[in-house]
Scaffold this motif. Structure first.
Motif, PDB file in Angstrom:
ATOM      1  N   LEU A 266     -46.357  26.511  21.689  1.00 31.02           N
ATOM      2  CA  LEU A 266     -45.400  26.383  22.795  1.00 31.02           C
ATOM      3  C   LEU A 266     -44.220  25.499  22.406  1.00 31.02           C
ATOM      4  CD1 LEU A 266     -47.912  25.718  25.723  1.00 31.02           C
ATOM      5  CD2 LEU A 266     -46.658  27.845  25.287  1.00 31.02           C
ATOM      6  N   PHE A 267     -44.400  24.677  21.380  1.00 27.66           N
ATOM      7  CA  PHE A 267     -43.407  23.681  21.014  1.00 27.66           C
ATOM      8  C   PHE A 267     -42.742  23.968  19.684  1.00 27.66           C
ATOM      9  CE2 PHE A 267     -46.595  21.973  23.775  1.00 27.66           C
ATOM     10  CZ  PHE A 267     -45.832  21.443  24.786  1.00 27.66           C
ATOM     11  N   THR A 268     -43.000  25.143  19.118  1.00 33.79           N
ATOM     12  CA  THR A 268     -42.357  25.529  17.874  1.00 33.79           C
ATOM     13  C   THR A 268     -41.444  26.711  18.145  1.00 33.79           C
ATOM     14  OG1 THR A 268     -44.187  26.985  17.266  1.00 33.79           O
ATOM     15  CG2 THR A 268     -44.312  24.704  16.494  1.00 33.79           C
ATOM     16  N   ARG A 269     -40.767  27.163  17.131  1.00 32.33           N
ATOM     17  CA  ARG A 269     -39.859  28.296  17.297  1.00 32.33           C
ATOM     18  C   ARG A 269     -40.612  29.516  17.797  1.00 32.33           C
ATOM     19  NH1 ARG A 269     -36.746  27.788  11.606  1.00 32.33           N
ATOM     20  NH2 ARG A 269     -35.772  25.771  12.034  1.00 32.33           N
ATOM     21  N   GLY A 270     -40.039  30.173  18.750  1.00 32.23           N
ATOM     22  CA  GLY A 270     -40.685  31.357  19.318  1.00 32.23           C
ATOM     23  C   GLY A 270     -40.835  32.499  18.348  1.00 32.23           C
ATOM     24  N   ASN A 271     -39.980  32.557  17.322  1.00 31.96           N
ATOM     25  CA  ASN A 271     -40.046  33.669  16.376  1.00 31.96           C
ATOM     26  C   ASN A 271     -40.927  33.380  15.164  1.00 31.96           C
ATOM     27  OD1 ASN A 271     -38.432  31.770  15.173  1.00 31.96           O
ATOM     28  ND2 ASN A 271     -36.791  33.186  14.608  1.00 31.96           N
ATOM     29  N   ALA A 272     -41.595  32.234  15.151  1.00 36.20           N
ATOM     30  CA  ALA A 272     -42.454  31.884  14.014  1.00 36.20           C
ATOM     31  C   ALA A 272     -43.725  32.720  14.030  1.00 36.20           C
ATOM     32  CB  ALA A 272     -42.812  30.405  14.056  1.00 36.20           C
ATOM     33  N   LEU A 273     -44.039  33.339  12.899  1.00 36.40           N
ATOM     34  CA  LEU A 273     -45.276  34.124  12.818  1.00 36.40           C
ATOM     35  C   LEU A 273     -46.496  33.224  12.917  1.00 36.40           C
ATOM     36  CD1 LEU A 273     -44.312  36.611   9.971  1.00 36.40           C
ATOM     37  CD2 LEU A 273     -44.370  37.033  12.429  1.00 36.40           C
ATOM     38  N   VAL A 274     -46.427  32.068  12.283  1.00 33.07           N
ATOM     39  CA  VAL A 274     -47.505  31.080  12.326  1.00 33.07           C
ATOM     40  C   VAL A 274     -46.885  29.769  12.798  1.00 33.07           C
ATOM     41  CG1 VAL A 274     -49.289  29.877  11.006  1.00 33.07           C
ATOM     42  CG2 VAL A 274     -48.672  32.228  10.404  1.00 33.07           C
ATOM     43  N   PRO A 275     -47.133  29.366  14.055  1.00 31.87           N
ATOM     44  CA  PRO A 275     -46.491  28.162  14.594  1.00 31.87           C
ATOM     45  C   PRO A 275     -46.671  26.920  13.740  1.00 31.87           C
ATOM     46  CG  PRO A 275     -47.618  29.331  16.343  1.00 31.87           C
ATOM     47  CD  PRO A 275     -47.986  30.006  15.048  1.00 31.87           C
ATOM     48  N   LEU A 276     -47.800  26.814  13.031  1.00 34.59           N
ATOM     49  CA  LEU A 276     -48.059  25.612  12.243  1.00 34.59           C
ATOM     50  C   LEU A 276     -47.090  25.454  11.077  1.00 34.59           C
ATOM     51  CD1 LEU A 276     -51.948  25.597  12.157  1.00 34.59           C
ATOM     52  CD2 LEU A 276     -50.427  24.259  13.595  1.00 34.59           C
ATOM     53  N   THR A 277     -46.452  26.554  10.640  1.00 40.01           N
ATOM     54  CA  THR A 277     -45.527  26.441   9.514  1.00 40.01           C
ATOM     55  C   THR A 277     -44.307  25.603   9.877  1.00 40.01           C
ATOM     56  OG1 THR A 277     -44.432  28.511  10.113  1.00 40.01           O
ATOM     57  CG2 THR A 277     -46.216  28.646   8.497  1.00 40.01           C
ATOM     58  N   ASN A 278     -43.968  25.516  11.135  1.00 46.47           N
ATOM     59  CA  ASN A 278     -42.807  24.736  11.565  1.00 46.47           C
ATOM     60  C   ASN A 278     -43.113  23.258  11.753  1.00 46.47           C
ATOM     61  OD1 ASN A 278     -40.931  26.873  11.741  1.00 46.47           O
ATOM     62  ND2 ASN A 278     -41.873  27.517  13.649  1.00 46.47           N
ATOM     63  N   LEU A 279     -44.368  22.868  11.816  1.00 45.30           N
ATOM     64  CA  LEU A 279     -44.715  21.485  12.138  1.00 45.30           C
ATOM     65  C   LEU A 279     -44.213  20.485  11.105  1.00 45.30           C
ATOM     66  CD1 LEU A 279     -48.286  21.809  13.620  1.00 45.30           C
ATOM     67  CD2 LEU A 279     -46.122  21.535  14.810  1.00 45.30           C
ATOM     68  N   ALA A 280     -44.339  20.800   9.830  1.00 50.58           N
ATOM     69  CA  ALA A 280     -43.879  19.862   8.805  1.00 50.58           C
ATOM     70  C   ALA A 280     -42.376  19.657   8.923  1.00 50.58           C
ATOM     71  CB  ALA A 280     -44.244  20.361   7.413  1.00 50.58           C
ATOM     72  N   ASN A 281     -41.644  20.726   9.162  1.00 47.41           N
ATOM     73  CA  ASN A 281     -40.197  20.616   9.322  1.00 47.41           C
ATOM     74  C   ASN A 281     -39.831  19.827  10.573  1.00 47.41           C
ATOM     75  OD1 ASN A 281     -39.802  22.144   7.026  1.00 47.41           O
ATOM     76  ND2 ASN A 281     -39.647  24.049   8.155  1.00 47.41           N
ATOM     77  N   MET A 282     -40.686  19.863  11.572  1.00 46.34           N
ATOM     78  CA  MET A 282     -40.422  19.152  12.824  1.00 46.34           C
ATOM     79  C   MET A 282     -40.987  17.733  12.771  1.00 46.34           C
ATOM     80  SD  MET A 282     -41.365  22.261  15.441  1.00 46.34           S
ATOM     81  CE  MET A 282     -41.793  21.133  16.717  1.00 46.34           C
TER      82      MET A 282
END
Length: 67
Positions: A33-49
């Protein structure tokens, strides 16, 4: 956990309580819910965030489950 989820629905800030109960799949869905909506795997955005706290809590959950 039920009360924490109700609180989360009011204020969408705390996801790690789900990991405290070793419900990893559910926690990953919530963090999505807190990552990019278009991310296939939400966890991939966590390190960048810079959200490593979630990743650390998830690791501890796997350790408790001996996985």
């Amino acid at each position: 956990m039920k009360m924490m989820n109700e609180a989360r629905e009011l204020d969408l800030h705390d996801k790690k309580h789900i990991l405290s109960n070793d419900q990893i799949e559910k926690a990953e869905q919530k963090i999505g819910l807190f990552t990019r909506g278009n991310a296939l795997v939400p966890l991939t955005n966590l390190a960048n965030m810079q959200c490593m706290q979630f990743v650390l809590e998830e690791g501890e959950s796997y350790i408790r489950q001996k996985k």
